[in-house]
Design a protein around this motif. Structure first.
Motif, mmCIF file in Angstrom:
data_model
loop_
_atom_site.group_PDB
_atom_site.id
_atom_site.type_symbol
_atom_site.label_atom_id
_atom_site.label_comp_id
_atom_site.label_asym_id
_atom_site.label_seq_id
_atom_site.Cartn_x
_atom_site.Cartn_y
_atom_site.Cartn_z
ATOM 1 N N SER A 179 11.819 2.459 1.561
ATOM 2 C CA SER A 179 10.695 1.739 0.987
ATOM 3 C C SER A 179 9.621 2.744 0.568
ATOM 4 O O SER A 179 9.564 3.854 1.072
ATOM 5 N N PRO A 180 8.776 2.314 -0.370
ATOM 6 C CA PRO A 180 7.760 3.234 -0.869
ATOM 7 C C PRO A 180 6.755 3.604 0.222
ATOM 8 O O PRO A 180 6.467 2.805 1.108
ATOM 9 N N VAL A 181 6.242 4.795 0.154
ATOM 10 C CA VAL A 181 5.206 5.249 1.090
ATOM 11 C C VAL A 181 4.127 5.974 0.293
ATOM 12 O O VAL A 181 4.367 6.388 -0.835
ATOM 13 N N ASP B 243 -6.346 -5.352 -1.486
ATOM 14 C CA ASP B 243 -6.095 -5.711 -2.889
ATOM 15 C C ASP B 243 -4.890 -4.936 -3.424
ATOM 16 O O ASP B 243 -4.202 -4.249 -2.669
ATOM 17 N N ILE B 244 -4.684 -5.026 -4.749
ATOM 18 C CA ILE B 244 -3.467 -4.474 -5.347
ATOM 19 C C ILE B 244 -3.683 -3.061 -5.861
ATOM 20 O O ILE B 244 -4.656 -2.787 -6.540
ATOM 21 N N GLY B 245 -2.747 -2.195 -5.538
ATOM 22 C CA GLY B 245 -2.811 -0.803 -5.955
ATOM 23 C C GLY B 245 -1.984 -0.019 -4.957
ATOM 24 O O GLY B 245 -1.403 -0.600 -4.029
ATOM 25 N N CYS B 246 -1.943 1.294 -5.093
ATOM 26 C CA CYS B 246 -1.173 2.096 -4.144
ATOM 27 C C CYS B 246 -1.633 1.836 -2.710
ATOM 28 O O CYS B 246 -0.844 1.893 -1.772
ATOM 29 N N TYR B 247 -2.927 1.555 -2.550
ATOM 30 C CA TYR B 247 -3.476 1.352 -1.203
ATOM 31 C C TYR B 247 -2.888 0.116 -0.530
ATOM 32 O O TYR B 247 -3.090 -0.079 0.666
ATOM 33 N N ASN B 248 -2.177 -0.702 -1.290
ATOM 34 C CA ASN B 248 -1.523 -1.830 -0.621
ATOM 35 C C ASN B 248 -0.387 -1.357 0.277
ATOM 36 O O ASN B 248 0.107 -2.098 1.125
ATOM 37 N N LEU B 249 0.017 -0.088 0.117
ATOM 38 C CA LEU B 249 1.031 0.453 1.028
ATOM 39 C C LEU B 249 0.467 0.576 2.442
ATOM 40 O O LEU B 249 1.216 0.770 3.397
ATOM 41 N N GLY B 250 -0.842 0.442 2.584
ATOM 42 C CA GLY B 250 -1.461 0.381 3.912
ATOM 43 C C GLY B 250 -0.997 -0.833 4.699
ATOM 44 O O GLY B 250 -1.186 -0.927 5.913
ATOM 45 N N ALA B 251 -0.373 -1.784 4.007
ATOM 46 C CA ALA B 251 0.156 -2.975 4.682
ATOM 47 C C ALA B 251 1.474 -2.666 5.397
ATOM 48 O O ALA B 251 1.893 -3.382 6.295
ATOM 49 N N LEU B 252 2.137 -1.583 4.971
ATOM 50 C CA LEU B 252 3.481 -1.288 5.500
ATOM 51 C C LEU B 252 3.413 -0.307 6.668
ATOM 52 O O LEU B 252 2.348 0.190 7.034
ATOM 53 N N ALA B 253 4.595 -0.017 7.232
ATOM 54 C CA ALA B 253 4.705 0.933 8.334
ATOM 55 C C ALA B 253 4.225 2.297 7.854
ATOM 56 O O ALA B 253 4.435 2.653 6.700
ATOM 57 N N PRO B 254 3.615 3.092 8.676
ATOM 58 C CA PRO B 254 3.309 2.813 10.074
ATOM 59 C C PRO B 254 1.940 2.141 10.289
ATOM 60 O O PRO B 254 1.559 1.909 11.420
ATOM 61 N N MET C 131 -3.473 -9.709 0.650
ATOM 62 C CA MET C 131 -3.482 -9.116 -0.685
ATOM 63 C C MET C 131 -3.064 -10.220 -1.642
ATOM 64 O O MET C 131 -2.078 -10.905 -1.369
ATOM 65 N N GLY C 132 -3.819 -10.449 -2.706
ATOM 66 C CA GLY C 132 -3.480 -11.582 -3.580
ATOM 67 C C GLY C 132 -3.527 -11.268 -5.046
ATOM 68 O O GLY C 132 -2.500 -11.204 -5.704
ATOM 69 N N PHE D 124 -6.404 4.271 5.948
ATOM 70 C CA PHE D 124 -5.540 3.343 6.692
ATOM 71 C C PHE D 124 -5.198 3.864 8.079
ATOM 72 O O PHE D 124 -4.990 3.074 9.001
ATOM 73 N N PHE D 125 -5.198 5.189 8.247
ATOM 74 C CA PHE D 125 -5.033 5.760 9.584
ATOM 75 C C PHE D 125 -6.189 5.282 10.474
ATOM 76 O O PHE D 125 -5.982 4.874 11.622
ATOM 77 N N ASN D 126 -7.401 5.303 9.936
ATOM 78 C CA ASN D 126 -8.573 4.855 10.706
ATOM 79 C C ASN D 126 -8.590 3.343 10.901
ATOM 80 O O ASN D 126 -8.841 2.850 12.004
ATOM 81 N N LEU D 127 -8.327 2.598 9.846
ATOM 82 C CA LEU D 127 -8.378 1.127 9.944
ATOM 83 C C LEU D 127 -7.354 0.599 10.945
ATOM 84 O O LEU D 127 -7.603 -0.383 11.646
ATOM 85 N N ALA D 128 -6.195 1.268 11.016
ATOM 86 C CA ALA D 128 -5.121 0.788 11.896
ATOM 87 C C ALA D 128 -5.560 0.806 13.361
ATOM 88 O O ALA D 128 -4.996 0.091 14.193
ATOM 89 N N LYS D 129 -6.572 1.610 13.673
ATOM 90 C CA LYS D 129 -7.000 1.749 15.071
ATOM 91 C C LYS D 129 -8.042 0.706 15.475
ATOM 92 O O LYS D 129 -8.364 0.573 16.652
#
Ligand SMILES: Cc1ncc(C[n+]2csc(CCOP(=O)(O)OP(=O)(O)O)c2C)c(N)n1
Lengths: 595, 196
Positions: A345-347, A372-383, A390-391, A358-363
């Protein structure tokens, strides 16, 4: 000689040959390469506009001025553009206008699978659908002439498989006087002022035009009856025609290039000449329902799925199941792929500025992350798994405000709204205005990577360049302050602590706060620094894996004390962004330059 | 004449897109009708990529129909396994002997298939299997990046089209200063197939 071209390259060539002078759009897969290819034709003015509505209005205005114009967008872009092209159907223009939309059956890169053919009857405009690159080119000229003959924009609906497939194309010339100045504008309020008073008068004409266009649809060469075996008469358009031809090389076909309004005469002729009519179309039963409304029985969605692509194999299986073709004709299905293969899957890329956020938000606990939509939506995926929603573009701000007025903060949870820089300009500014005006309290964040990364690095109002050259850069901070935001914070995306501090300060602040996280996308600067490497101090704690960087992997070397496998860094993939070195608790990641 | 169907699989950044472009252009130069389609993963780098190329008298669909692949050209071993179900029993597989770990594997969340699994899966799929050390061959002439052209060289040896046709297309498609390197890579792959 024929040239191999993708559908998008061919479409751009078609615009050149058809004398198009202005081309606008907003990026979105699979449409983005149309404008990127148009840039090579110096005769055409081309721009990335801030969003699809702005782009469509600009193209409409150019056609009012008297120049052939097109606008391009991805499938969901139609929803944003709709308010503009609906009025253009009423006004008409002084030159040809094409609304180009690239649909995405199969949802390869989209948040829904909407079938934009419905916009043709909805807005009451004619529609063309190319099936391959040759048609992608040729249909531009046909659309332009149709648009001018009927004084109406033409919907040009393409899709991922036409856009991104290549086939041979016979090229033509541009026979156009590019020096010609548009004719002087003459005020014509009845035609161009869309007040109810004037629009009501036009209403009957809009319906009459559609009825007359049925005759065009019957006669136009791109709608053709291909007589063959008379048992089955298949109606198909776009690439589905090719998928179906593969299975039914000898059947009778009604191949449609113009799919709205439908050629009722040809459909009746087909029905009279074959034993059974079958409509093969991807997504909704758009053609089928109209055929049935003509009183003609047909096979359609009773055997074919209403979602996903209808590739040759899908059509084959549906037809075999329905007894239309023997199972022997269907390709042998061999279960040869081993079970449980790891996905790819994309990372976020190595060197991506979104990683620190996203490292900070995950904590952070009890935080609703409205993204929202963009590369930063990969923050929704692992890890990370650091996204609640996101809509659609801009909804990262709009819906964050909604959570607030819905009273979710009474549960003790906080809200953060996140958009990318291109998304901010696209549709993030208006919800921000709304929040400032209505006294919102949430924390908002723009991830400013100086580009529209996800769709292939296009420029936008926050960048120095435009599609054709130098532009004026709009400063996000100044804009936000001018709107009335008082608490504006800035963070450096490549400094993990500064991002952490800004998020914490924003969340603790009473009232609206706005964080701008700055750091260019790796592909903007291509700023590769010496790779980093893992020293023997690594004890395999795994903190660096929480960054989801494809350059970092578990090695086979086991730490004696902890019994855990140590990390390693691939020197080819690493671009030296330093983020892993910043988060390593044992300072065991160092630059190869220092080591 | 039956249409010849190629499926090209690999990982973003390996040069699969250029490879399928060249294959399509060679087909056209050899007098076939040609269609080609690329499906790129979301990410710019590191995602799975899939290319379809078809040569024939009249080619309709740009996508190889399910289960009808004649030549699977896999740039990476895991990506070869993923598409085995598409290959005809009479088909041919060319697989670059490279492993690129997805993040799931490198971060320890999943296992890369073992060499035994790879071996048995490939063997039961097709009769002709060529395991090509394309990275080593490319490194041998000084640049691992041309592994895609090494694979094309190997593939070219399975057809009656003259090497000159392939090389002419190559020259048209790669930057001038790399022409020689690419021609060398092409010949390296083609030679490797001799005696196989
Ligand atoms: C209405 C609409 N238009 C276009 C798109 C396609 N699209 C997806 S993400 C994106 C832009 C992302 O850019 P940005 O917000 O700067 O984030 P980045 O990818 O750079 O991180 C676009 C244009 C879409 N999903 N919806």
């Amino acid at each position: 000689m024929k040239k191999l071209m993708t559908g998008n390259e061919a479409l751009a060539r078609g615009a050149y040959e058809a004398g198009v002078k202005a081309a606008t759009g907003y990026p979105g897969t699979p449409s983005s390469e149309i404008l990127e290819n148009i840039v090579q034709y110096k005769e055409i003015y081309a721009e990335w506009s801030t969003n699809e509505k702005t782009a469509t209005e600009a193209a409409i205005g150019a056609a009012y001025a008297g120049r052939r114009a097109i606008t391009t967008m991805k499938q969901v872009g139609m929803n944003v553009a709709a308010d503009a092209f609906f009025f253009a159907v009423y006004t008409g223009m002084r030159a040809g206008l094409m609304i180009i939309v690239a649909d995405d059956p199969g949802m390869f890169s989209s948040q829904n699978e909407q079938d934009n053919r419905h916009y043709a009857p909805f807005a009451k405009m004619p529609m063309l659908e190319p099936a391959d690159s040759q048609e992608a080119k040729d249909f531009v000229k046909i659309a332009m002439e149709m648009s001018e003959e009927w004084d109406v924009p033409v919907l040009y609906r393409t899709c991922m498989r036409v856009a991104h497939s290549a086939s041979p194309v016979e090229l033509g010339e541009r026979n156009w006087d590019d020096e010609k100045i548009p004719e002087k504008w003459v005020r014509n309020q009845e035609k161009y002022v869309c007040s109810a008073m004037f629009a009501q008068k036009k209403r009957p004409m809009i319906e009459e035009r559609l009825i007359k266009l049925v005759e065009t649809s019957n006669k136009i060469a791109i709608n053709r009856l291909e007589w063959g075996d008379r048992k089955l008469g298949i109606i198909a358009s776009g690439p589905v025609y090719h998928y179906a031809r593969e299975i039914f090389p000898d059947a009778t076909f009604l191949k449609l290039g113009m799919t709205y309004p439908l050629p009722e005469g040809l459909i009746r002729e087909l029905a009279a000449g074959v034993e059974k009519v079958m409509v093969i179309e991807e997504l909704d039963p758009f053609i089928e329902q109209q055929v049935k409304a003509m009183g003609i029985d047909c096979i359609g969605k009773d055997i074919f799925p209403r979602y996903g692509e209808l590739l040759t194999g899908d059509i084959e299986k549906a037809c075999a199941k329905a007894g239309i073709i023997p199972w022997e004709k269907v390709a042998e299905q061999r279960a040869l792929t081993p079970q449980g293969l790891p996905g790819r899957s994309p990372v976020l890329c190595p060197g991506c500025p979104h990683r620190s956020t996203f490292f900070n938000l995950a904590k952070i606990k009890d935080l609703i992350i409205v993204s929202d939509i963009g590369c930063y939506n990969l923050g929704a995926l692992a890890p990370f798994h650091a996204t609640d929603f996101m809509g659609s573009m801009g909804a990262g701000f709009g819906v964050a405000h909604g959570f607030e007025i819905g009273g979710i903060e009474k549960t003790g949870q906080k809200i953060i709204g996140i958009v990318g820089d291109s998304t901010f300009f696209h549709n993030g500014v208006t919800p921000l205005l709304n929040m400032v005006h209505n006294g919102s309290n949430v924390t908002l964040m723009v991830l400013d990577n100086s580009t529209t990364a996800m769709t292939g690095h296009q420029d936008h109002p926050g960048t120095e360049n435009t599609l054709e050259g130098k532009g004026k850069r709009v400063d996000i901070e100044k804009l936000v302050r001018a709107i009335g935001v008082e608490h504006v914070l800035k963070a450096n995306a490549f400094d993990v602590k500064s991002v952490d501090a800004a998020i914490k300060e924003g969340l603790n602040h009473e009232g609206l706060s706005f964080i701008i996280v700055e750091g260019p996308c790796f592909f903007v600067g291509k700023n590769t620094k010496p790779a980093f490497t893992v020293t023997q101090d690594c004890n395999g704690c795994g903190t660096c894996f929480k960054l989801g960087c494809s350059a970092i992997a578990r090695s086979e070397i086991v730490d004696e004390k902890t019994g855990r496998k140590k990390s390693s860094i691939d020197p080819v993939l690493c671009v030296g962004c330093t983020i892993c070195a910043q988060v390593c608790p044992r300072k065991a990641i160092v630059s190869t330059q220092a080591a | 004449m039956e249409t010849i169907n190629f499926l090209i699989t690999g990982v973003g950044g390996q040069g699969t897109v250029l490879a399928s472009e060249i294959m399509a252009a060679v087909g056209l130069a050899a007098g076939y009708d040609v269609k080609k389609s690329d499906l790129l993963g979301l990410s710019v780098r590191g995602g799975a990529v899939l290319g379809h190329v078809r040569w024939g008298e009249t080619v309709y669909s740009p996508i190889v129909p399910e289960g009808r692949v004649d030549y699977l050209v896999a740039f990476e071993q895991l990506e070869a396994l993923r598409h085995l179900g598409q290959v005809k029993s009479s088909g041919t597989i060319l697989v670059n002997q490279q492993k690129i770990y997805p993040v799931l594997v490198s971060s320890g969340l999943a296992e890369y298939p073992s060499d035994e699994v790879i071996e048995t899966s490939l063997n039961r799929t097709a009769k002709a299997i060529y395991k090509i050390p394309a990275v080593d061959l490319a490194l041998g002439i000084g640049n691992s990046k041309v592994l895609n052209i090494v694979l094309l060289g190997a593939l070219s040896s399975l057809f009656d089209i003259e090497a000159a046709v392939w090389e002419k297309v190559l020259e048209e498609r790669v930057p001038k200063k790399f022409t020689e390197l690419n021609i060398q890579a092409f010949r390296e792959g083609r030679n490797w197939m001799k005696g196989k």
